[in-house]
Structures are given as C-alpha cells and as structure tokens.
Scaffold this active site. Sequence first.
Site, PDB file in Angstrom:
ATOM      1  N   SER A 102       0.825  -1.204   0.000  1.00 39.88           N
ATOM      2  CA  SER A 102       0.000   0.000   0.000  1.00 39.88           C
ATOM      3  C   SER A 102       0.860   1.256   0.000  1.00 39.88           C
ATOM      4  O   SER A 102       0.357   2.334  -0.284  1.00 39.88           O
ATOM      5  CB  SER A 102      -0.968   0.018   1.178  1.00 39.88           C
ATOM      6  OG  SER A 102      -0.393  -0.526   2.315  1.00 39.88           O
ATOM      7  N   HIS A 144      -3.422  -3.481  -5.725  1.00 34.02           N
ATOM      8  CA  HIS A 144      -3.688  -2.992  -4.362  1.00 34.02           C
ATOM      9  C   HIS A 144      -5.155  -3.183  -3.994  1.00 34.02           C
ATOM     10  O   HIS A 144      -6.027  -2.441  -4.446  1.00 34.02           O
ATOM     11  CB  HIS A 144      -3.284  -1.505  -4.261  1.00 34.02           C
ATOM     12  CG  HIS A 144      -3.423  -0.950  -2.893  1.00 34.02           C
ATOM     13  ND1 HIS A 144      -3.830   0.347  -2.632  1.00 34.02           N
ATOM     14  CD2 HIS A 144      -3.207  -1.507  -1.671  1.00 34.02           C
ATOM     15  CE1 HIS A 144      -3.863   0.548  -1.331  1.00 34.02           C
ATOM     16  NE2 HIS A 144      -3.484  -0.552  -0.730  1.00 34.02           N
ATOM     17  N   GLU A 177      -6.671  -1.122  -7.002  1.00 34.45           N
ATOM     18  CA  GLU A 177      -5.802  -0.234  -7.773  1.00 34.45           C
ATOM     19  C   GLU A 177      -4.778  -1.101  -8.513  1.00 34.45           C
ATOM     20  O   GLU A 177      -4.040  -1.860  -7.883  1.00 34.45           O
ATOM     21  CB  GLU A 177      -5.102   0.767  -6.850  1.00 34.45           C
ATOM     22  CG  GLU A 177      -6.078   1.771  -6.243  1.00 34.45           C
ATOM     23  CD  GLU A 177      -5.431   2.756  -5.273  1.00 34.45           C
ATOM     24  OE1 GLU A 177      -5.903   3.913  -5.224  1.00 34.45           O
ATOM     25  OE2 GLU A 177      -4.467   2.390  -4.566  1.00 34.45           O
ATOM     26  N   ASN A 207      -4.982   6.601  -1.189  1.00 35.97           N
ATOM     27  CA  ASN A 207      -4.239   7.065  -0.016  1.00 35.97           C
ATOM     28  C   ASN A 207      -3.633   8.448  -0.221  1.00 35.97           C
ATOM     29  O   ASN A 207      -3.321   9.144   0.732  1.00 35.97           O
ATOM     30  CB  ASN A 207      -3.147   6.060   0.375  1.00 35.97           C
ATOM     31  CG  ASN A 207      -3.734   4.928   1.191  1.00 35.97           C
ATOM     32  OD1 ASN A 207      -4.741   5.104   1.870  1.00 35.97           O
ATOM     33  ND2 ASN A 207      -3.121   3.765   1.124  1.00 35.97           N
TER      34      ASN A 207
HETATM   35  P1  NAI Z   1      -0.302  -9.314   8.076  1.00 33.28           P
HETATM   36  O1  NAI Z   1       0.775  -8.934   9.012  1.00 33.28           O
HETATM   37  O2  NAI Z   1      -1.688  -9.563   8.567  1.00 33.28           O
HETATM   38  O3  NAI Z   1       0.151 -10.631   7.257  1.00 33.28           O
HETATM   39  C1  NAI Z   1       1.407 -10.782   6.680  1.00 33.28           C
HETATM   40  C2  NAI Z   1       1.695 -12.280   6.593  1.00 33.28           C
HETATM   41  O4  NAI Z   1       2.866 -12.471   5.791  1.00 33.28           O
HETATM   42  C3  NAI Z   1       1.989 -12.932   7.945  1.00 33.28           C
HETATM   43  O5  NAI Z   1       1.130 -14.049   8.129  1.00 33.28           O
HETATM   44  C4  NAI Z   1       3.458 -13.367   7.836  1.00 33.28           C
HETATM   45  O6  NAI Z   1       3.708 -14.592   8.509  1.00 33.28           O
HETATM   46  C5  NAI Z   1       3.623 -13.527   6.355  1.00 33.28           C
HETATM   47  N1  NAI Z   1       4.992 -13.384   5.860  1.00 33.28           N
HETATM   48  C6  NAI Z   1       5.883 -12.420   6.184  1.00 33.28           C
HETATM   49  N2  NAI Z   1       7.021 -12.583   5.471  1.00 33.28           N
HETATM   50  C7  NAI Z   1       6.825 -13.681   4.682  1.00 33.28           C
HETATM   51  C8  NAI Z   1       7.626 -14.331   3.702  1.00 33.28           C
HETATM   52  N3  NAI Z   1       8.833 -13.907   3.402  1.00 33.28           N
HETATM   53  N4  NAI Z   1       7.119 -15.427   3.099  1.00 33.28           N
HETATM   54  C9  NAI Z   1       5.882 -15.879   3.386  1.00 33.28           C
HETATM   55  N5  NAI Z   1       5.073 -15.279   4.302  1.00 33.28           N
HETATM   56  C10 NAI Z   1       5.541 -14.192   4.932  1.00 33.28           C
HETATM   57  O7  NAI Z   1      -0.322  -8.174   6.953  1.00 33.28           O
HETATM   58  P2  NAI Z   1      -1.546  -7.606   6.096  1.00 33.28           P
HETATM   59  O8  NAI Z   1      -2.269  -6.577   6.864  1.00 33.28           O
HETATM   60  O9  NAI Z   1      -2.289  -8.754   5.521  1.00 33.28           O
HETATM   61  O10 NAI Z   1      -0.749  -6.830   4.933  1.00 33.28           O
HETATM   62  C11 NAI Z   1      -0.057  -7.512   3.941  1.00 33.28           C
HETATM   63  C12 NAI Z   1       0.329  -6.538   2.841  1.00 33.28           C
HETATM   64  O11 NAI Z   1      -0.848  -5.915   2.313  1.00 33.28           O
HETATM   65  C13 NAI Z   1       1.246  -5.396   3.262  1.00 33.28           C
HETATM   66  O12 NAI Z   1       2.102  -5.085   2.208  1.00 33.28           O
HETATM   67  C14 NAI Z   1       0.256  -4.257   3.524  1.00 33.28           C
HETATM   68  O13 NAI Z   1       0.853  -2.986   3.383  1.00 33.28           O
HETATM   69  C15 NAI Z   1      -0.737  -4.500   2.402  1.00 33.28           C
HETATM   70  N6  NAI Z   1      -2.075  -3.949   2.644  1.00 33.28           N
HETATM   71  C16 NAI Z   1      -2.646  -4.028   3.892  1.00 33.28           C
HETATM   72  C17 NAI Z   1      -3.920  -3.513   4.094  1.00 33.28           C
HETATM   73  C18 NAI Z   1      -4.562  -3.604   5.451  1.00 33.28           C
HETATM   74  O14 NAI Z   1      -5.538  -2.883   5.690  1.00 33.28           O
HETATM   75  N7  NAI Z   1      -4.076  -4.451   6.344  1.00 33.28           N
HETATM   76  C19 NAI Z   1      -4.681  -2.879   3.002  1.00 33.28           C
HETATM   77  C20 NAI Z   1      -4.022  -2.930   1.719  1.00 33.28           C
HETATM   78  C21 NAI Z   1      -2.753  -3.424   1.567  1.00 33.28           C
END
Ligand code: NAI
Length: 392
Positions: A121, A142, A154, A192
């Site tokens: 994001s 996105h 997006e 954003n």
């Molecule tokens: P989260 O922290 O809930 O989940 C991330 C997951 O990735 C975790 O389960 C972790 O174990 C896993 N992980 C980390 N490194 C890894 C790797 N090298 N290989 C495999 N698994 C790995 O994060 P969330 O909130 O789901 O966000 C994920 C992405 O989406 C980020 O880039 C965030 O900026 C983006 N995003 C988040 C939004 C939100 O509202 N939470 C909205 C839009 C985009």
Amino acid sequence: MQTGTSTIGVVGAGAMGSGIAQLAAQAGHTVVLVDQNESALERSAAALAKVAERLVEKGKWSAADSERIQSAIDRAMAIEKLAACDWVIEAIVEDLGLKQSLFQSLETIVAPDVVLATNTSSLSVTTIAGKLQQPERFMGLHFFNPAPLMALVEVVPALQTNAAHVDRAKAMMDAWGKSPVVTKDTPGFIVNRVARPFYGEALRIFEEGLATRETIDAAMRDAGFRMGPFELMDLIGNDVNYAVSCTIFEAFYNDPRYRPSLIQKQHVDAGWLGRKSGKGYYTYGEGQTPQTANNASIDTKQFNWIVERIVAMLINEAADACYLNIASPADLETAMTRGVNYPKGLLAWCNEWGARATLNILESLQIRYGDDRYRPSPVLRDLAAQKTSFSL
Ligand code: NAI
C-alpha cells in the site's frame, strides 16, 4: 460464482492474503496460499471456515459453494509450491527488502510468463521491480481491507511493466467482480494520496481550536460522508494512519501539502490508537457510547465552512492527480466513491461548486496561512479561466 481456470498463488496469509485467496477461490480459481508461519495458515483456514459458515447461514453461499471454495485453497509453507501458478500475488509484511528478496526467489521458481504482483500500500512498485530479472511482468494489485468486500482494486504498473499485463490484470479483476482502476506508481497511488486532506485538514482545524472533533465529524457526516475524520482515524488506527501520512509526506520530498499533524504523533506516542486500544480521539470503553455519537448541535454556518475547507482540499488533490495523469478522471471518481465510499466523486463535486468557487476557497486559505500547502492545482486555474468544468 465465476469459473477462473488459472491457478493463483498468494504469498502471506495475513488479513490481506487470506482475503485475496478467498476471492480467487470464489472466482473459481485453484489457489496456493503460502506463509512462512504455520499458525498464520491455520488461522487463515479457520477464519475462512467461520466466514463460510456465516454466509451459508445467511443463504449467500450454498453448502456446495462453501465446500468448493474452501477446498480450492491449498496451504503450504514453502514457496516452491507456487511453481505451477499462473499468477502470484504477494501480501507479506510491508518491508521493501523482504518483498524484493521474495520476488527474486519467486522468479527462479515460476515460469517466465507468470505475472507477479504486490499488494503493497505504500512502497514503490517500480523500486521493487528494479531488483527483478524480468521487471516487465511485475505490477501492483492494491486490494482494500477486507478484500472480499471492498470493490476497488488499484492496478499499478511499474515504470517497467508491459502494458499487456495491465490489461490482463484488469480483465481478471473484472472477472472477480471488482472495480479495477489503473494508477501511476506514485506515493499513495490514488486513494491514499487523494484522501490525505480528509484527515490532515480536519486535524488542522481542530489543532487551531476552530471547531471540536465532534463538530468536524458531524459536519462531514452531514455532507454525506459515512464517518467523520476523527471517528474514521480511530477506526483505521492512529498508528496506521500516522505511518501512511509520514510515508507520503517523505515520498513527496516533504511537500507541505502532505505534512502530518503533531496531534497524530502525540496520539500514537500516548498509545491512543483508536478503537483497538479503547481510546483515540474518542473513548471506547465497554458499554460506553463514544462521544462522537452525540451529534454536535447543528450550526449551519460553521458546518458549511468546515465542509468547504476540507472538501476544497480533497478536490484540489483529485484535480492535481488528474492534471498529473496519475489516473483518468473516470478512475479517480471510481477510486474515491468505491474505495472509500465518498458520497460523490471529487471532480463531480468540483463541477457542482464550479472551479472558480473552489479556487476562491483555496486562494483565501493560501492568503490566510501564507502556506504552500494550499496552492491550487493549475488545472483549477485553467478551468476557472476558461469557465469550463471537468469532462466526466
Ligand atoms: P499481516 O501482518 O496480517 O500478514 C502478513 C503475513 O505475511 C503474515 O502471516 C506473515 O507470517 C507472512 N509473511 C511475512 N514474510 C513472509 C515471507 N517472506 N514469506 C511468506 N510469508 C511471509 O499483513 P496484512 O495486513 O495482511 O498486509 C499484507 C500486505 O498488504 C502489506 O504489504 C500491507 O501494506 C498490504 N495492505 C494491507 C492492508 C490492510 O488494511 N491491512 C490494506 C491494503 C494493503
């Protein structure tokens, strides 16, 4: 329910990855969901089972849908399991180095014609692509949270992306029932970036003591927004919102238009993160009604200038994004109405007020504060001079 034939790989089984995997399975794809953390995979499966149970109860899914969608998702810890995928969408933690090294590994695992996408994001899609052997097959996709429910996606080509992949991504998002918009890879993409003043200008008004949080929230709700800026910041989390504000400010080389507020920082420092910590701009104690619910008494004159000031700044951002070709006018309108549920598109709002009237508000703010923050977009000056409006 749709019938996608390709196999979709998703990396990261957190909030976003789990939602994207569900969506792809709903659209008929076979999905491989990878996370390095086994318990994240277990939590993801349990969460989907719960969602499925609720949707079956409500009659939105049949028992067969529920069975098919859940069994379409294969979960694994090793990224090698993604070898046979046709697309891979990454949703791991927001860390540039980790994302770059993951994609470098993926390039050695998947076939050369597989499209790789990041759900980042706030990071630059072009910067991630810069480390890849085949950057032309890389892009941003996105999604918004929760991915299964939020219509907007997006689509963000990097500078290096092959345009044919952008068309394929849009077609796939359409098939998934989403509203895809194409945006240039600039900080904050569309939503954003354009939404910054909703928070920033509200904070400024509050900081100056010109109106209370309750009044500002009530005024914006009265103008058709579902939530006021302070209640929305409390919902998003003040830490998350402050981090996005800082990233965008820095990415734009400290342009004063995006300067974060000291009030945001103090709320984060105090641990007043919003709903999730029980206190933010409002208090959310058990059984307690947040003050925000007690609508501030309506003072039309005050409501009007609050709305004018915040909406004029939002229009200015949308107008500038249009001027700079960040996205087409139609996509800008879709992004703000479908991504953050604004009551109407900001360019349409400008047409309603007139470019001259919008310009007058911005110019008077610029004179009052002597601050570049309020500089009007050149396109507003052009429209006002030509007595025309945005063609939508
Ligand atoms: P989260 O922290 O809930 O989940 C991330 C997951 O990735 C975790 O389960 C972790 O174990 C896993 N992980 C980390 N490194 C890894 C790797 N090298 N290989 C495999 N698994 C790995 O994060 P969330 O909130 O789901 O966000 C994920 C992405 O989406 C980020 O880039 C965030 O900026 C983006 N995003 C988040 C939004 C939100 O509202 N939470 C909205 C839009 C985009």
